[in-house]
Scaffold this motif. Structure first.
Motif, PDB file in Angstrom:
ATOM      1  N   VAL A 157       0.841  -1.203   0.000  1.00 33.76           N
ATOM      2  CA  VAL A 157       0.000   0.000   0.000  1.00 33.76           C
ATOM      3  C   VAL A 157       0.879   1.258   0.000  1.00 33.76           C
ATOM      4  N   ALA A 158       1.907   1.269   0.831  1.00 36.79           N
ATOM      5  CA  ALA A 158       2.784   2.440   0.936  1.00 36.79           C
ATOM      6  C   ALA A 158       3.512   2.736  -0.372  1.00 36.79           C
ATOM      7  N   LYS A 159       3.825   1.690  -1.131  1.00 37.65           N
ATOM      8  CA  LYS A 159       4.586   1.853  -2.377  1.00 37.65           C
ATOM      9  C   LYS A 159       3.712   1.821  -3.624  1.00 37.65           C
ATOM     10  N   GLY A 160       2.400   1.607  -3.443  1.00 36.14           N
ATOM     11  CA  GLY A 160       1.505   1.540  -4.591  1.00 36.14           C
ATOM     12  C   GLY A 160       1.724   0.305  -5.439  1.00 36.14           C
ATOM     13  N   LEU A 161       2.029  -0.805  -4.784  1.00 39.01           N
ATOM     14  CA  LEU A 161       2.315  -2.069  -5.467  1.00 39.01           C
ATOM     15  C   LEU A 161       1.255  -3.102  -5.144  1.00 39.01           C
ATOM     16  N   SER A 162       1.269  -4.173  -5.885  1.00 42.51           N
ATOM     17  CA  SER A 162       0.430  -5.327  -5.595  1.00 42.51           C
ATOM     18  C   SER A 162       1.018  -6.091  -4.412  1.00 42.51           C
ATOM     19  N   ARG A 163       0.179  -6.452  -3.450  1.00 34.61           N
ATOM     20  CA  ARG A 163       0.665  -7.242  -2.315  1.00 34.61           C
ATOM     21  C   ARG A 163       1.248  -8.561  -2.794  1.00 34.61           C
ATOM     22  N   TYR A 164       0.645  -9.127  -3.821  1.00 32.47           N
ATOM     23  CA  TYR A 164       1.121 -10.405  -4.348  1.00 32.47           C
ATOM     24  C   TYR A 164       2.519 -10.280  -4.933  1.00 32.47           C
ATOM     25  N   GLU A 165       2.790  -9.169  -5.602  1.00 28.83           N
ATOM     26  CA  GLU A 165       4.129  -8.954  -6.160  1.00 28.83           C
ATOM     27  C   GLU A 165       5.159  -8.761  -5.049  1.00 28.83           C
ATOM     28  N   VAL A 166       4.780  -8.024  -4.005  1.00 24.90           N
ATOM     29  CA  VAL A 166       5.687  -7.823  -2.872  1.00 24.90           C
ATOM     30  C   VAL A 166       5.980  -9.166  -2.203  1.00 24.90           C
ATOM     31  N   GLU A 167       4.931  -9.959  -1.988  1.00 23.81           N
ATOM     32  CA  GLU A 167       5.111 -11.268  -1.356  1.00 23.81           C
ATOM     33  C   GLU A 167       5.993 -12.163  -2.217  1.00 23.81           C
ATOM     34  N   ARG A 168       5.721 -12.204  -3.502  1.00 22.37           N
ATOM     35  CA  ARG A 168       6.499 -13.069  -4.389  1.00 22.37           C
ATOM     36  C   ARG A 168       7.966 -12.651  -4.426  1.00 22.37           C
ATOM     37  N   ALA A 169       8.227 -11.358  -4.521  1.00 22.98           N
ATOM     38  CA  ALA A 169       9.609 -10.886  -4.563  1.00 22.98           C
ATOM     39  C   ALA A 169      10.346 -11.182  -3.257  1.00 22.98           C
ATOM     40  N   THR A 170       9.655 -11.014  -2.140  1.00 19.81           N
ATOM     41  CA  THR A 170      10.273 -11.270  -0.841  1.00 19.81           C
ATOM     42  C   THR A 170      10.576 -12.754  -0.674  1.00 19.81           C
ATOM     43  N   LYS A 171       9.613 -13.591  -1.009  1.00 21.53           N
ATOM     44  CA  LYS A 171       9.835 -15.036  -0.890  1.00 21.53           C
ATOM     45  C   LYS A 171      10.947 -15.504  -1.815  1.00 21.53           C
ATOM     46  N   ARG A 172      11.000 -14.960  -3.017  1.00 20.33           N
ATOM     47  CA  ARG A 172      12.066 -15.329  -3.946  1.00 20.33           C
ATOM     48  C   ARG A 172      13.417 -14.952  -3.357  1.00 20.33           C
ATOM     49  N   LEU A 173      13.501 -13.774  -2.767  1.00 24.54           N
ATOM     50  CA  LEU A 173      14.754 -13.316  -2.165  1.00 24.54           C
ATOM     51  C   LEU A 173      15.174 -14.202  -0.992  1.00 24.54           C
ATOM     52  N   VAL A 174      14.223 -14.545  -0.133  1.00 26.58           N
ATOM     53  CA  VAL A 174      14.541 -15.310   1.073  1.00 26.58           C
ATOM     54  C   VAL A 174      14.712 -16.797   0.793  1.00 26.58           C
ATOM     55  N   ARG A 175      13.862 -17.359  -0.023  1.00 27.88           N
ATOM     56  CA  ARG A 175      13.825 -18.813  -0.192  1.00 27.88           C
ATOM     57  C   ARG A 175      14.679 -19.357  -1.322  1.00 27.88           C
ATOM     58  N   HIS A 176      15.020 -18.529  -2.269  1.00 27.23           N
ATOM     59  CA  HIS A 176      15.753 -19.018  -3.444  1.00 27.23           C
ATOM     60  C   HIS A 176      17.110 -18.352  -3.549  1.00 27.23           C
ATOM     61  N   VAL A 177      17.898 -18.550  -2.526  1.00 24.40           N
ATOM     62  CA  VAL A 177      19.240 -17.964  -2.489  1.00 24.40           C
ATOM     63  C   VAL A 177      20.124 -18.729  -3.453  1.00 24.40           C
ATOM     64  N   GLU A 178      20.825 -17.984  -4.297  1.00 22.04           N
ATOM     65  CA  GLU A 178      21.739 -18.606  -5.243  1.00 22.04           C
ATOM     66  C   GLU A 178      22.986 -19.111  -4.510  1.00 22.04           C
ATOM     67  N   PRO A 179      23.438 -20.316  -4.856  1.00 23.43           N
ATOM     68  CA  PRO A 179      24.665 -20.817  -4.219  1.00 23.43           C
ATOM     69  C   PRO A 179      25.870 -19.985  -4.689  1.00 23.43           C
ATOM     70  N   PRO A 180      26.907 -19.906  -3.857  1.00 21.65           N
ATOM     71  CA  PRO A 180      28.085 -19.139  -4.265  1.00 21.65           C
ATOM     72  C   PRO A 180      28.738 -19.758  -5.498  1.00 21.65           C
ATOM     73  N   ALA A 181      29.323 -18.939  -6.320  1.00 21.86           N
ATOM     74  CA  ALA A 181      30.001 -19.420  -7.530  1.00 21.86           C
ATOM     75  C   ALA A 181      31.250 -20.210  -7.155  1.00 21.86           C
ATOM     76  N   ALA A 182      31.456 -21.289  -7.887  1.00 22.67           N
ATOM     77  CA  ALA A 182      32.652 -22.110  -7.655  1.00 22.67           C
ATOM     78  C   ALA A 182      33.859 -21.378  -8.220  1.00 22.67           C
ATOM     79  N   GLY A 183      34.974 -21.584  -7.578  1.00 28.36           N
ATOM     80  CA  GLY A 183      36.143 -20.968  -8.184  1.00 28.36           C
ATOM     81  C   GLY A 183      37.101 -20.588  -7.208  1.00 28.36           C
TER      82      GLY A 183
END
Length: 69
Positions: A43-69
């Motif tokens: 509401v504060a940012k004028g966004l869809s709650r679903y988009e905020v939830e999806r982006a947050t869950k993607r950030l928290v739950r789908h952490v990319e593994p560190p690059a090998a090397g």
């Protein structure tokens, strides 16, 4: 999906909810708090709650593994 600015407080709530869910102990209070935070931020940012939830869950739950090397 466009980049959404997600505050650290919302990320922390989602991390708590995700940890509780993974451990089989997610409480109604935690779930309600994170849902309320999604809604308030959207509401504060004028966004869809679903988009905020999806982006947050993607950030928290789908952490990319560190690059090998």
């Amino acid at each position: 999906m466009a980049d959404i600015d997600i505050p650290e407080s919302l990320i922390a709530l989602e991390r708590t909810a995700w940890a509780e869910q993974q451990e089989g102990r997610l409480t109604v209070e935690t779930a309600a708090a994170v849902q309320q935070a999604y809604t308030e931020h959207a509401v504060a940012k004028g966004l869809s709650r679903y988009e905020v939830e999806r982006a947050t869950k993607r950030l928290v739950r789908h952490v990319e593994p560190p690059a090998a090397g």
